[in-house]
Design an enzyme around this catalytic site. Sequence first.
Site, PDB file in Angstrom:
ATOM      1  N   ALA A  80      31.735  64.694  67.907  1.00  0.00           N
ATOM      2  CA  ALA A  80      32.704  64.561  69.005  1.00  0.00           C
ATOM      3  C   ALA A  80      33.638  63.385  68.732  1.00  0.00           C
ATOM      4  CB  ALA A  80      31.976  64.345  70.327  1.00  0.00           C
ATOM      5  N   SER A 124      35.607  58.903  58.687  1.00  0.00           N
ATOM      6  CA  SER A 124      36.863  59.534  58.262  1.00  0.00           C
ATOM      7  C   SER A 124      37.591  58.762  57.167  1.00  0.00           C
ATOM      8  CB  SER A 124      37.783  59.641  59.488  1.00  0.00           C
ATOM      9  OG  SER A 124      39.086  59.952  59.091  1.00  0.00           O
ATOM     10  N   GLU A 126      40.543  58.290  57.203  1.00  0.00           N
ATOM     11  CA  GLU A 126      41.565  57.480  57.892  1.00  0.00           C
ATOM     12  C   GLU A 126      41.197  56.005  57.899  1.00  0.00           C
ATOM     13  OE1 GLU A 126      44.848  59.677  58.810  1.00  0.00           O
ATOM     14  OE2 GLU A 126      44.550  57.726  59.780  1.00  0.00           O
ATOM     15  N   TYR A 150      43.100  55.788  65.734  1.00  0.00           N
ATOM     16  CA  TYR A 150      41.990  56.670  65.344  1.00  0.00           C
ATOM     17  C   TYR A 150      41.194  56.049  64.192  1.00  0.00           C
ATOM     18  CZ  TYR A 150      39.669  60.687  63.111  1.00  0.00           C
ATOM     19  OH  TYR A 150      38.750  61.533  62.526  1.00  0.00           O
ATOM     20  N   ARG A 185      40.838  75.166  62.956  1.00  0.00           N
ATOM     21  CA  ARG A 185      41.465  73.848  63.105  1.00  0.00           C
ATOM     22  C   ARG A 185      42.462  73.898  64.261  1.00  0.00           C
ATOM     23  NH1 ARG A 185      41.162  68.313  61.951  1.00  0.00           N
ATOM     24  NH2 ARG A 185      42.359  67.774  60.084  1.00  0.00           N
TER      25      ARG A 185
HETATM   26  P1  NAP Z   1      37.811  68.720  66.627  1.00  0.00           P
HETATM   27  O1  NAP Z   1      38.037  70.164  66.296  1.00  0.00           O
HETATM   28  O2  NAP Z   1      38.878  67.950  67.291  1.00  0.00           O
HETATM   29  O3  NAP Z   1      36.482  68.676  67.544  1.00  0.00           O
HETATM   30  C1  NAP Z   1      36.124  67.542  68.266  1.00  0.00           C
HETATM   31  C2  NAP Z   1      35.108  67.931  69.316  1.00  0.00           C
HETATM   32  O4  NAP Z   1      34.785  66.745  70.071  1.00  0.00           O
HETATM   33  C3  NAP Z   1      35.617  68.960  70.352  1.00  0.00           C
HETATM   34  O5  NAP Z   1      34.607  69.892  70.617  1.00  0.00           O
HETATM   35  C4  NAP Z   1      35.893  68.118  71.598  1.00  0.00           C
HETATM   36  O6  NAP Z   1      35.656  68.773  72.809  1.00  0.00           O
HETATM   37  C5  NAP Z   1      34.825  67.040  71.454  1.00  0.00           C
HETATM   38  N1  NAP Z   1      35.147  65.826  72.186  1.00  0.00           N
HETATM   39  C6  NAP Z   1      36.310  65.133  72.199  1.00  0.00           C
HETATM   40  N2  NAP Z   1      36.192  64.036  72.964  1.00  0.00           N
HETATM   41  C7  NAP Z   1      34.946  64.041  73.456  1.00  0.00           C
HETATM   42  C8  NAP Z   1      34.226  63.184  74.320  1.00  0.00           C
HETATM   43  N3  NAP Z   1      34.776  62.099  74.842  1.00  0.00           N
HETATM   44  N4  NAP Z   1      32.941  63.495  74.614  1.00  0.00           N
HETATM   45  C9  NAP Z   1      32.358  64.611  74.108  1.00  0.00           C
HETATM   46  N5  NAP Z   1      32.988  65.469  73.292  1.00  0.00           N
HETATM   47  C10 NAP Z   1      34.267  65.184  72.979  1.00  0.00           C
HETATM   48  O7  NAP Z   1      37.400  67.917  65.317  1.00  0.00           O
HETATM   49  P2  NAP Z   1      36.752  68.449  63.932  1.00  0.00           P
HETATM   50  O8  NAP Z   1      37.854  68.759  62.996  1.00  0.00           O
HETATM   51  O9  NAP Z   1      35.723  69.454  64.224  1.00  0.00           O
HETATM   52  O10 NAP Z   1      36.069  67.115  63.400  1.00  0.00           O
HETATM   53  C11 NAP Z   1      34.715  66.823  63.708  1.00  0.00           C
HETATM   54  C12 NAP Z   1      34.482  65.327  63.550  1.00  0.00           C
HETATM   55  O11 NAP Z   1      34.775  64.928  62.230  1.00  0.00           O
HETATM   56  C13 NAP Z   1      35.357  64.461  64.453  1.00  0.00           C
HETATM   57  O12 NAP Z   1      34.608  63.327  64.820  1.00  0.00           O
HETATM   58  C14 NAP Z   1      36.495  64.054  63.543  1.00  0.00           C
HETATM   59  O13 NAP Z   1      37.082  62.853  63.975  1.00  0.00           O
HETATM   60  C15 NAP Z   1      35.737  63.903  62.234  1.00  0.00           C
HETATM   61  N6  NAP Z   1      36.571  64.102  61.049  1.00  0.00           N
HETATM   62  C16 NAP Z   1      37.304  65.236  60.935  1.00  0.00           C
HETATM   63  C17 NAP Z   1      38.069  65.425  59.804  1.00  0.00           C
HETATM   64  C18 NAP Z   1      38.889  66.671  59.640  1.00  0.00           C
HETATM   65  O14 NAP Z   1      39.743  66.689  58.773  1.00  0.00           O
HETATM   66  N7  NAP Z   1      38.644  67.711  60.400  1.00  0.00           N
HETATM   67  C19 NAP Z   1      38.060  64.458  58.788  1.00  0.00           C
HETATM   68  C20 NAP Z   1      37.264  63.330  58.937  1.00  0.00           C
HETATM   69  C21 NAP Z   1      36.500  63.159  60.066  1.00  0.00           C
HETATM   70  P3  NAP Z   1      36.581  69.970  73.335  1.00  0.00           P
HETATM   71  O15 NAP Z   1      36.071  71.191  72.619  1.00  0.00           O
HETATM   72  O16 NAP Z   1      36.314  69.966  74.797  1.00  0.00           O
HETATM   73  O17 NAP Z   1      37.986  69.596  72.966  1.00  0.00           O
HETATM   74  P1  GDP Z   2      45.719  63.653  59.525  1.00  0.00           P
HETATM   75  O1  GDP Z   2      45.771  63.399  58.062  1.00  0.00           O
HETATM   76  O2  GDP Z   2      44.347  63.486  60.086  1.00  0.00           O
HETATM   77  O3  GDP Z   2      46.716  62.898  60.298  1.00  0.00           O
HETATM   78  O4  GDP Z   2      45.972  65.242  59.706  1.00  0.00           O
HETATM   79  P2  GDP Z   2      47.279  66.064  60.154  1.00  0.00           P
HETATM   80  O5  GDP Z   2      47.023  67.474  59.775  1.00  0.00           O
HETATM   81  O6  GDP Z   2      47.602  65.782  61.581  1.00  0.00           O
HETATM   82  O7  GDP Z   2      48.469  65.455  59.266  1.00  0.00           O
HETATM   83  C1  GDP Z   2      48.445  65.536  57.855  1.00  0.00           C
HETATM   84  C2  GDP Z   2      49.762  64.970  57.318  1.00  0.00           C
HETATM   85  O8  GDP Z   2      50.828  65.857  57.647  1.00  0.00           O
HETATM   86  C3  GDP Z   2      50.138  63.605  57.917  1.00  0.00           C
HETATM   87  O9  GDP Z   2      50.634  62.773  56.905  1.00  0.00           O
HETATM   88  C4  GDP Z   2      51.252  63.959  58.890  1.00  0.00           C
HETATM   89  O10 GDP Z   2      52.189  62.902  59.106  1.00  0.00           O
HETATM   90  C5  GDP Z   2      51.920  65.112  58.150  1.00  0.00           C
HETATM   91  N1  GDP Z   2      52.746  65.942  59.025  1.00  0.00           N
HETATM   92  C6  GDP Z   2      54.057  66.266  58.823  1.00  0.00           C
HETATM   93  N2  GDP Z   2      54.520  66.993  59.825  1.00  0.00           N
HETATM   94  C7  GDP Z   2      53.499  67.170  60.700  1.00  0.00           C
HETATM   95  C8  GDP Z   2      53.391  67.844  61.948  1.00  0.00           C
HETATM   96  O11 GDP Z   2      54.330  68.439  62.465  1.00  0.00           O
HETATM   97  N3  GDP Z   2      52.171  67.801  62.563  1.00  0.00           N
HETATM   98  C9  GDP Z   2      51.091  67.154  62.002  1.00  0.00           C
HETATM   99  N4  GDP Z   2      49.913  67.153  62.659  1.00  0.00           N
HETATM  100  N5  GDP Z   2      51.169  66.482  60.827  1.00  0.00           N
HETATM  101  C10 GDP Z   2      52.364  66.498  60.193  1.00  0.00           C
END
Ligand code: NAP
Ligand code: GDP
Length: 321
Positions: A80, A124, A126, A150, A185
């Site tokens: 989350a 992450s 990030e 973040y 996503r």
């Molecule tokens: P996501 O699709 O945004 O899912 C996040 C989940 O957390 C959603 O189910 C959301 O609930 C829930 N949530 C948000 N705020 C909350 C809160 N305050 N209390 C309880 N639940 C809450 O993210 P994801 O892509 O699956 O990523 C999973 C984890 O990996 C996250 O922690 C993210 O930051 C981390 N991460 C992701 C990436 C990536 O590229 N995807 C990379 C590095 C790390 P709702 O369903 O109600 O919105």
């Molecule tokens: P992030 O790496 O977790 O910020 O994942 P995003 O998918 O949100 O963004 C990936 C990269 O795409 C970042 O460098 C953004 O600045 C770039 N980007 C360019 N245009 C867009 C846009 O319209 N939406 C998002 N989300 N990212 C964008």
Amino acid sequence: MNVLITGINGQDGSYLAELLLELGHNVHGIVRRNSQSENQTSRIEHIRHQLNLYYGDLTDFASIITALKKSEPQIVFNLAAQSHVKISFEQPVYTMQATGLGFLNLAEAVRIINPAIKIFQASSSEMFGNSSDGDGFQRELTPFAPVSPYGIAKLMAYQTAINYRDSYNMFVTNGIFFNHESPRRGTNFLTNKVCKTAVEISQGKTDALVLGNMHTRRDWGHSKDYVKAMWALMQLEKPTDAICATGITHSVGDVVDHVFGRLKLNRTQHLRTDRKFERPTEILSLCGESSKLRNLTGWKPEISFEQMLDEMVDYWIKELN
Ligand code: NAP
Ligand code: GDP
């Protein structure tokens, strides 16, 4: 085994829940109350009857205690988070509360209830900000220098995880995950925004894809591969901090070129930029070196960047038809 997933309705939570059910585990999850109840389980509707779900929120300590007591897990996956970088600039305080302090709430609840419960923290890339080694890669020992609320919140959680491991001898593992995508996503992240909008253009439903910074680079993998890495990390004898990444970096422009090429769309005709999609500060390039994870677990990514984008395009063609 009883396994609790926070963020079970998110992209990764839904794939992880599927994987754990396949492996025969009892899957428990925390969902947030939404005024449209369908949204609470939108990504897990197809497996909902196999799950045990509890209302909860990482910012609500009591709800975490209740979920832990009811589910009696051996492992908790903390997925989350307020996970959108650009939105973290608009909601920095909430992002710190949910993504940073939320993990502290969970770790403290586990320590109080049963410190033997193992915790996985979704850390992450990030956290690195614009820091990299001389060869452009980020590794476990590359210094962290986050440039977004973040990233800062994730770093707080990361350090808290290590502190609970060292102070209380708890099993807390950080998976330092680079960007990973799928048809599940959020459509306000780059890859799925490009795929969905490009399909809409190809179907004549809209005219243009409008993006922010076109030159940044990310190491994009597939969420299905990355939840396998989460599980593999939690099977190790000892907790650790490990990078999960493909080791290949692409630009935003590469994503557009692949998707537009697949749909035979013309970039000059259909692509525009608007500064409103840019962030106040930006990470220029992420590329993760994940040999530690690969050597410890045998994990490697199986789905390529191109296969992933093709799957996402196919998903939207079907969905929008
Ligand atoms: P996501 O699709 O945004 O899912 C996040 C989940 O957390 C959603 O189910 C959301 O609930 C829930 N949530 C948000 N705020 C909350 C809160 N305050 N209390 C309880 N639940 C809450 O993210 P994801 O892509 O699956 O990523 C999973 C984890 O990996 C996250 O922690 C993210 O930051 C981390 N991460 C992701 C990436 C990536 O590229 N995807 C990379 C590095 C790390 P709702 O369903 O109600 O919105
Ligand atoms: P992030 O790496 O977790 O910020 O994942 P995003 O998918 O949100 O963004 C990936 C990269 O795409 C970042 O460098 C953004 O600045 C770039 N980007 C360019 N245009 C867009 C846009 O319209 N939406 C998002 N989300 N990212 C964008």
